[in-house]
Scaffold this active site. Sequence first.
Site, PDB file in Angstrom:
ATOM      1  N   ASP A 129      -9.973  -1.516   0.002  1.00  0.00           N
ATOM      2  CA  ASP A 129      -9.134  -0.311  -0.462  1.00  0.00           C
ATOM      3  C   ASP A 129      -8.691  -0.439  -1.621  1.00  0.00           C
ATOM      4  O   ASP A 129      -7.908  -0.850  -1.858  1.00  0.00           O
ATOM      5  CB  ASP A 129      -8.369   0.590   0.814  1.00  0.00           C
ATOM      6  N   GLU A 169     -12.388  -1.592  -4.411  1.00  0.00           N
ATOM      7  CA  GLU A 169     -13.504  -0.108  -4.859  1.00  0.00           C
ATOM      8  C   GLU A 169     -12.327  -0.230  -5.683  1.00  0.00           C
ATOM      9  O   GLU A 169     -11.245   0.408  -6.061  1.00  0.00           O
ATOM     10  CB  GLU A 169     -12.522   0.892  -3.403  1.00  0.00           C
TER      11      GLU A 169
END
Length: 562
Positions: free
Chosen positions: A283, A326
């Site tokens: 993330d 990401e």
Amino acid sequence: MTHVLKRAALLLLTCLAIGGCRAEPAPDGSQPTEGLPSDGATDASTFWNSATIYFLLTDRFENANPDNDGAGRPSDAAVLRGFLGGDLAGVRRRLDEGYFDELGVTAIWMTPFFEQIRGSVDEGTGTSYGYHGYWMRDWTAVEPAIGTTEDLAGLVRAAHERGIRVLMDAVINHTGPPTELDPQWPDEWVRMEPTCVFSDYTTTVDCVLVDNLADIRTARDEPVDLPPSLVRKWTNEGRLEQEVAELDAFFERTGHPRAPRYYLIKWLTDWVRELGIDGYRVDTTKHFEERVSVELRAEADHAFEEWKSRNPSLVLDDQPFYMMGEVYNYFMSAGREFDFGDRTVDFFDHGYDGLINFDFKGAARGPLEALFSRYSATLREGELRGVSIVNYVSSHDDPEPYDRERQDPFGAGTRLLLAPGAAQIYYGDELARTLVVDGARGDANLRSPMNWGDAEERSDLLSHWRKLGRFRRDHPSVGAGAHRLLQEDPYVFSRSLERDGLSDRVVVALGGEIGPKRIPVSDVFTDGTDLVDAYSGVSVTVEGGQAELTTDFEIVLLAERR
């Protein structure tokens, strides 16, 4: 990390070979082909560019255990801002029913399963709880509202038995926001300002991603003590001594200082070591220093190998640990480099095998040949040769998906599942789950409950995604092969893959007439070759360089009958 895993029971399980479950007939009676080798001979980029990853918000997918709904939190959240009851048991139930097999899924990525903050915040969108999994309270425990460690372990085992990998959403950038029930971690651990403005590297990395979200001081090298809130929690749970002993052993083995990022690296990699997690989706990758991902990858590789050495009967194959980043607004058209404004960073050179591709949702609106040929060339001969990209049409936090109103759900499936590179199905793409909800604000619109009730009404749509998904799974040339235009109108193309002893060829025709069809295949298949159309199930033998067949569909997916 203290997990009640019963390793002896794990060792008694016999994992099915990766091709075992895949050899079962599909619901339409067709016989899948073998797909990628299961012995690890295929390189990682080919393997993962052929992958179909199903991404789901656990709390939104399916509620199999109403007893854990919300885990005691109040029901005062704004629209779609609180826990709705989905859980790990629900994911497991759909897994056991074969839902993911029927879609051709090769990996499941779930939102973070870590224990979330207990309280709520108001981000200007109403009262919000950590239903999404990104507001960590404790990285060493499973969020009670979605289940238990045993539920998670069982889910991973069951996925592996079907040849499906499990990707863990790894969060290392921030804790959850402080609330009346969740004290802020010490200043030595986190910063609360400034808020990122994303104008250059510093204002993207050395800052708080959004107001009130405690940013971990990942650049710090000086030792810190455990946060008092965790000490109290673990003491109350009777596991402080065990957790501290494991931390001592980790720091002694690695020689790392007791700096914040190394605590998190230890906690994140424990799940790999204990459960056999196959990879990370990392993330907020661009919001912490690149050296952190390098260190995380090294420890994850070590943990994965340790799990495999302890559990040889459960190992799928020789594929290494996979790490997908990401990097918000990374476009594959930019090549390997991401531009912060004042510097560029090659994240592929810092531990990542693949990156989520924010380019696809826009590129998919254009001509298919331009999209497919560019992607294939870039991944096979261009700057991205040897790495993977992950395409998507919708996601949990992208406010501009390919088709927000779900006006083209069939086309979305065709574009996504036939595109070169990995395909990420966001839960409900295959059922046109709504992305616009009355009363919801912001990204909550993207996180509506899975619309299982629409499955019968939208059976044709679901069948479309399933046929394409299984074809993609069974033919790695679709995602990783060389693309070639065979005919412009109706549109016909081929994909061919010759690598590491693997040979796979397909021909795809789109937009043809319903009824009789003559498809040029001479550049791919010789006369006398027996083919099967995976979309209709019709068989055909090549004659005069043509495949002549009659089907009730505009799509034809041709491959050799095996």
